[in-house]
Scaffold this motif. Sequence first.
Motif, PDB file in Angstrom:
ATOM      1  N   MET A   1      19.835 -29.361 -52.474  1.00 57.14           N
ATOM      2  CA  MET A   1      18.769 -30.027 -51.726  1.00 57.14           C
ATOM      3  C   MET A   1      19.348 -30.824 -50.556  1.00 57.14           C
ATOM      4  O   MET A   1      18.838 -30.768 -49.428  1.00 57.14           O
ATOM      5  CB  MET A   1      17.983 -30.948 -52.657  1.00 57.14           C
ATOM      6  N   LEU A   2      20.424 -31.540 -50.808  1.00 60.14           N
ATOM      7  CA  LEU A   2      21.047 -32.328 -49.750  1.00 60.14           C
ATOM      8  C   LEU A   2      21.761 -31.443 -48.733  1.00 60.14           C
ATOM      9  O   LEU A   2      21.833 -31.784 -47.549  1.00 60.14           O
ATOM     10  CB  LEU A   2      22.036 -33.323 -50.361  1.00 60.14           C
ATOM     11  N   TRP A   3      22.286 -30.298 -49.190  1.00 60.02           N
ATOM     12  CA  TRP A   3      22.995 -29.398 -48.281  1.00 60.02           C
ATOM     13  C   TRP A   3      22.079 -28.897 -47.170  1.00 60.02           C
ATOM     14  O   TRP A   3      22.487 -28.813 -46.008  1.00 60.02           O
ATOM     15  CB  TRP A   3      23.556 -28.209 -49.060  1.00 60.02           C
ATOM     16  N   ALA A   4      20.839 -28.572 -47.510  1.00 64.15           N
ATOM     17  CA  ALA A   4      19.904 -28.084 -46.496  1.00 64.15           C
ATOM     18  C   ALA A   4      19.649 -29.149 -45.438  1.00 64.15           C
ATOM     19  O   ALA A   4      19.580 -28.855 -44.238  1.00 64.15           O
ATOM     20  CB  ALA A   4      18.595 -27.661 -47.159  1.00 64.15           C
ATOM     21  N   GLU A   5      19.512 -30.384 -45.867  1.00 71.76           N
ATOM     22  CA  GLU A   5      19.302 -31.463 -44.900  1.00 71.76           C
ATOM     23  C   GLU A   5      20.528 -31.645 -44.016  1.00 71.76           C
ATOM     24  O   GLU A   5      20.417 -31.842 -42.803  1.00 71.76           O
ATOM     25  CB  GLU A   5      18.999 -32.771 -45.631  1.00 71.76           C
ATOM     26  N   ARG A   6      21.710 -31.560 -44.618  1.00 72.02           N
ATOM     27  CA  ARG A   6      22.939 -31.845 -43.888  1.00 72.02           C
ATOM     28  C   ARG A   6      23.290 -30.766 -42.872  1.00 72.02           C
ATOM     29  O   ARG A   6      23.900 -31.068 -41.842  1.00 72.02           O
ATOM     30  CB  ARG A   6      24.089 -32.005 -44.889  1.00 72.02           C
ATOM     31  N   THR A   7      22.932 -29.531 -43.139  1.00 70.00           N
ATOM     32  CA  THR A   7      23.369 -28.431 -42.279  1.00 70.00           C
ATOM     33  C   THR A   7      22.291 -27.898 -41.348  1.00 70.00           C
ATOM     34  O   THR A   7      22.615 -27.269 -40.338  1.00 70.00           O
ATOM     35  CB  THR A   7      23.888 -27.264 -43.143  1.00 70.00           C
ATOM     36  N   VAL A   8      21.028 -28.124 -41.658  1.00 73.40           N
ATOM     37  CA  VAL A   8      19.944 -27.572 -40.836  1.00 73.40           C
ATOM     38  C   VAL A   8      19.160 -28.682 -40.146  1.00 73.40           C
ATOM     39  O   VAL A   8      19.065 -28.731 -38.914  1.00 73.40           O
ATOM     40  CB  VAL A   8      18.992 -26.705 -41.691  1.00 73.40           C
ATOM     41  N   GLU A   9      18.603 -29.580 -40.935  1.00 70.34           N
ATOM     42  CA  GLU A   9      17.704 -30.590 -40.375  1.00 70.34           C
ATOM     43  C   GLU A   9      18.445 -31.648 -39.565  1.00 70.34           C
ATOM     44  O   GLU A   9      18.035 -31.997 -38.450  1.00 70.34           O
ATOM     45  CB  GLU A   9      16.914 -31.242 -41.522  1.00 70.34           C
ATOM     46  N   ALA A  10      19.544 -32.171 -40.101  1.00 67.69           N
ATOM     47  CA  ALA A  10      20.240 -33.278 -39.438  1.00 67.69           C
ATOM     48  C   ALA A  10      20.795 -32.905 -38.061  1.00 67.69           C
ATOM     49  O   ALA A  10      20.590 -33.649 -37.091  1.00 67.69           O
ATOM     50  CB  ALA A  10      21.350 -33.811 -40.345  1.00 67.69           C
ATOM     51  N   PRO A  11      21.516 -31.776 -37.906  1.00 70.92           N
ATOM     52  CA  PRO A  11      22.027 -31.457 -36.567  1.00 70.92           C
ATOM     53  C   PRO A  11      20.927 -31.244 -35.534  1.00 70.92           C
ATOM     54  O   PRO A  11      21.048 -31.696 -34.388  1.00 70.92           O
ATOM     55  CB  PRO A  11      22.835 -30.173 -36.796  1.00 70.92           C
TER      56      PRO A  11
END
Length: 439
Positions: free
Chosen positions: A103-113
């Motif tokens: 769940m956190l990986w998706a935020e870190r690699t897609v949404e955050a950048p």
Amino acid sequence: MAIIPIPEGYKPTFAFSICPPSGIFFQLAMFLFDFLNDLVQIGTFLLHGDWWFAGFIALFVLLSSLPTVAWMTEKSSLKRFDPLGEARLCLARGVPTETWEGMLWAERTVEAPSTGLIGPYGASLLQLTPLQAASCLYGLYSSAKAMAEGKLQEEVKRGADAEVYALKAVRPFKTAMCSVWYGAAYAAELAAFAVASAVLHPLVTMPGYLLGAVANGAAAWFAGSPEFLEEAIFSCLGVGLAMAGLQTNIFFKPKATAPGGAKGPGWIPALCIFVRFIAWTALCFLDLPRGLVSLGSLSRPMGLPVLRAKFLEPAAACFEAIACFTSHFWISVEPEANATSMSLTEELGFGDCGWPATGELSSASTIFNTCLLLFAVVLVPLHMCIVVGMLLFNPIYACAAENPDLKREVEAKQREIDDFAKQKEQAAGQREQQSLLAD
């Protein structure tokens, strides 16, 4: 019931701590707050009629959220999208679950950048209210933090059969310092992109990240990997990899089972970091009153006059306001006495000082643009100096050298933590059975 020993150096998952704010429930709250902040930024752009910025942020939020919901529903032992329930599972076993990390990986690699690039740049062009400026600044911070966590997570998973918490258990100080550097590096990238894109144009600055993606592919090709083209394309989609470099690892050389494109020397993508920042800086100091080419918005004024109007003058106004506040700050204390008592009356004042504002920029926009410039001016040189140090003194970073001792130590610690989690799960299951029998 026997006490389950905690692996040495490992800090089990806990619910919440105030000082410093941490814990699994705090992490969940920040995850949800980041989502709400994205909605605030979307609303900010919609209120100003900037449909493109709002649409891009909404698109990437959906691209991050929808697959996350589907993936968690399929992979979670709860068989539903339930972040709170997943957090409780992590708490029960003392170790984050694979679903939670995903769940956190998706935020870190897609949404955050994506939101980290679009939000600050778009906000630098607007007349912001204090709330909107605070939201955009927080968005930059949260994106940089999430991207730093994602970078470290990718490095550990590609380099060893372990997770970041195993590395923290065996190298707590180095891991903490690495996290700080990655966070500062990504904050520098996001702030520099916002400043350079506002002064120039996104179509002028984005090729810097395309160059980073090509550098990742070139490093893979240099190492003899047949997957160099795929890795370059993947880096174009995952812009965080194009920023910091795919092969620029601090702790581990990618393992044999890692994707082939992850292999290769780190000095090639590291050089692109210097090329990108130097090129952006040089272009920002050119005087381009008619832009670069006579084509649409590329013909708008660019360069030093825009830099001066949007960032240098606001920064000067902010520094003048700070100097005024500090020089005119005063406290008046007057004693008041009567027959039975004596009291002190205090009055606080700042003289004739006011909030900074320049030209057409509001006070909030002036402060926001100054913060962007300050982040870029301070963090970019710091980041470049650390990269130089890594190239000179860290052969893993520069040349993909081996570090088998650390790898074995981290993987052994991961096995200890996995055993600890299994014992905690078994103990939790036994307690549940006992409670059912008691009922």
